[in-house]
Design an enzyme around this catalytic site. Structure first.
Site, PDB file in Angstrom:
ATOM      1  CE  LYS A   1      -7.690  -2.339   2.516  1.00 38.80           C
ATOM      2  NZ  LYS A   1      -6.254  -2.693   2.334  1.00 38.80           N
TER       3      LYS A   1
HETATM    4  N1  PMP Z   1      -6.472  -1.297   9.843  1.00 38.04           N
HETATM    5  C1  PMP Z   1      -7.531  -2.063   9.549  1.00 38.04           C
HETATM    6  C2  PMP Z   1      -8.636  -2.162  10.555  1.00 38.04           C
HETATM    7  C3  PMP Z   1      -7.592  -2.756   8.331  1.00 38.04           C
HETATM    8  O1  PMP Z   1      -8.667  -3.527   8.043  1.00 38.04           O
HETATM    9  C4  PMP Z   1      -6.512  -2.648   7.422  1.00 38.04           C
HETATM   10  C5  PMP Z   1      -6.517  -3.387   6.114  1.00 38.04           C
HETATM   11  N2  PMP Z   1      -6.705  -4.750   6.189  1.00 38.04           N
HETATM   12  C6  PMP Z   1      -5.414  -1.853   7.776  1.00 38.04           C
HETATM   13  C7  PMP Z   1      -5.433  -1.185   8.990  1.00 38.04           C
HETATM   14  C8  PMP Z   1      -4.185  -1.762   6.910  1.00 38.04           C
HETATM   15  O2  PMP Z   1      -4.349  -1.087   5.708  1.00 38.04           O
HETATM   16  P1  PMP Z   1      -3.489  -1.462   4.430  1.00 38.04           P
HETATM   17  O3  PMP Z   1      -4.089  -2.704   3.827  1.00 38.04           O
HETATM   18  O4  PMP Z   1      -3.632  -0.286   3.538  1.00 38.04           O
HETATM   19  O5  PMP Z   1      -2.071  -1.719   4.831  1.00 38.04           O
END
Ligand code: PMP
Length: 337
Positions: free
Chosen positions: A52
């Site tokens: 992120k």
């Molecule tokens: N894995 C973790 C640990 C996350 O914190 C997030 C985002 N909240 C994601 C995956 C997913 O990423 P995205 O928001 O780009 O879909």
């Protein structure tokens, strides 16, 4: 002695310059088990410890370019934690303040870390998106009432654009274009959509597969157009019950659903056999990469995301009592203590 090191030839310009450019790690066991090359993009190596950081930087730079964020301004966001960490660190480096709204169900470690780095943290009870008390809506209202900039990671497409221009572009160049499939889970969908768009622009037949936990509606949406979620998951930061602006129009070919037990086994397997300490969403991603590789057959290259590190979930994913309470497997080295 043979030392195989990544060649680093550049000096990063502060924190911002250190975000991204992560290694693509060949997952030995997963690759051997499938006869494929399974590669994990090591996003836990970002300065804020997760994938992120990229979205946080892209959203802030886009807001600056649009004149929505002025020196000394305040950024407000609702987050499961990792986006809040990325935003707060970039804000510190750029001279902004951060108000972070987070559901109180997220791990203690993320809460403590956010406080430690100076976020103005507001914990709210976990509520579904349709409820006005949901953390996303609370963050929007705080921004409106205080005149802060609402990062709006779910529906601000600067998020997926950041992933298209960095994560996706890096995967394409690191693999030299030798990539047959990409799979990852979705929170906002920024990572999946951005990488999918980047890879498809070079290679239209690259296979893009959503990796979905139980309790998320996206698997049903891809498979049959039905977004109704069912079940639940201990994974944090992923799963979604609506089509966010970041997901809208993303070129996704298929979806797999991964149960917590399979994801947790994968997390422990990566720890014991690869020496990689990762969080629950990475377990979902690698389990999905194995399924995609088995579907494609030997000789293919499948890429996924290693989203964040294990230390963020010590009190849950690596806590025998927590795991037993959820009827999940406990790794022997934790159970013996
Ligand atoms: N894995 C973790 C640990 C996350 O914190 C997030 C985002 N909240 C994601 C995956 C997913 O990423 P995205 O928001 O780009 O879909």
């Amino acid at each position: 002695m043979r030392v195989t090191a990544l060649q680093s030839t550049t000096i990063a310009d502060g924190l911002i310059g250190a975000i991204g450019h992560t290694p693509l790690i060949r997952l030995r066991r997963a690759s051997e088990a499938t006869g494929c090359t399974i590669l994990g993009k090591a996003e836990f190596m970002n300065p804020g410890g997760s994938v992120k950081d990229r979205a946080a930087l892209a959203i802030i730079e886009d807001a600056e370019a649009r004149g929505l964020l002025k020196p000394g301004g305040t950024i407000v966001e609702g987050t499961a934690g990792n986006t809040g960490i990325g935003l707060t660190l970039v804000a510190n480096a750029r001279g902004y303040r951060c108000v972070i709204v987070m559901p109180d169900t997220q791990s203690r470690e993320k809460i403590d870390f956010l406080r430690m780095i100076g976020a103005d943290l507001r914990l709210v009870p976990a509520k579904p998106y349709r409820d006005p008390g949901n953390y996303v809506h609370v963050s929007r209202r705080i921004a409106e009432e205080t005149g802060g900039f609402w990062a709006n990671q779910f529906d601000n497409v600067a998020n997926r654009e950041g992933h298209r221009l960095t994560t996706g572009a890096e995967i394409w160049s690191q693999t030299g274009g030798h990539v047959d499939a990409f799979t990852c889970s979705c929170g906002t969908g920024g990572t999946l959509a951005g990488v999918a768009m980047a890879l498809k622009s070079h290679k239209p037949d690259v296979r893009i597969v959503l990796a979905d936990p139980e309790g998320s509606g996206l698997y049903g949406w891809i498979k049959s157009g039905d977004l109704t979620p069912n079940g639940s998951s201990i994974t944090e930061g992923i799963g979604q019950s609506r089509v966010t602006a970041n997901l809208d129009g993303a070129p996704i070919d298929d979806a797999v659903r991964i149960a917590d037990a399979e994801a947790v086994e994968q997390v422990f397997d990566l720890m014991t056999h690869e020496g990689l300490s990762v969080g629950g969403s990475t377990g979902i991603n690698v389990a999905a990469a194995l399924r995609v590789a088995r579907d494609l057959g030997p000789g293919h290259t499948v890429v996924t995301i290693l989203c964040d590190g294990a230390s963020r979930y010590q009190s849950k994913l690596f806590n025998p009592e927590f795991l037993k309470g959820k009827s999940l497997p406990v790794p022997p080295w934790l159970d013996e203590r």
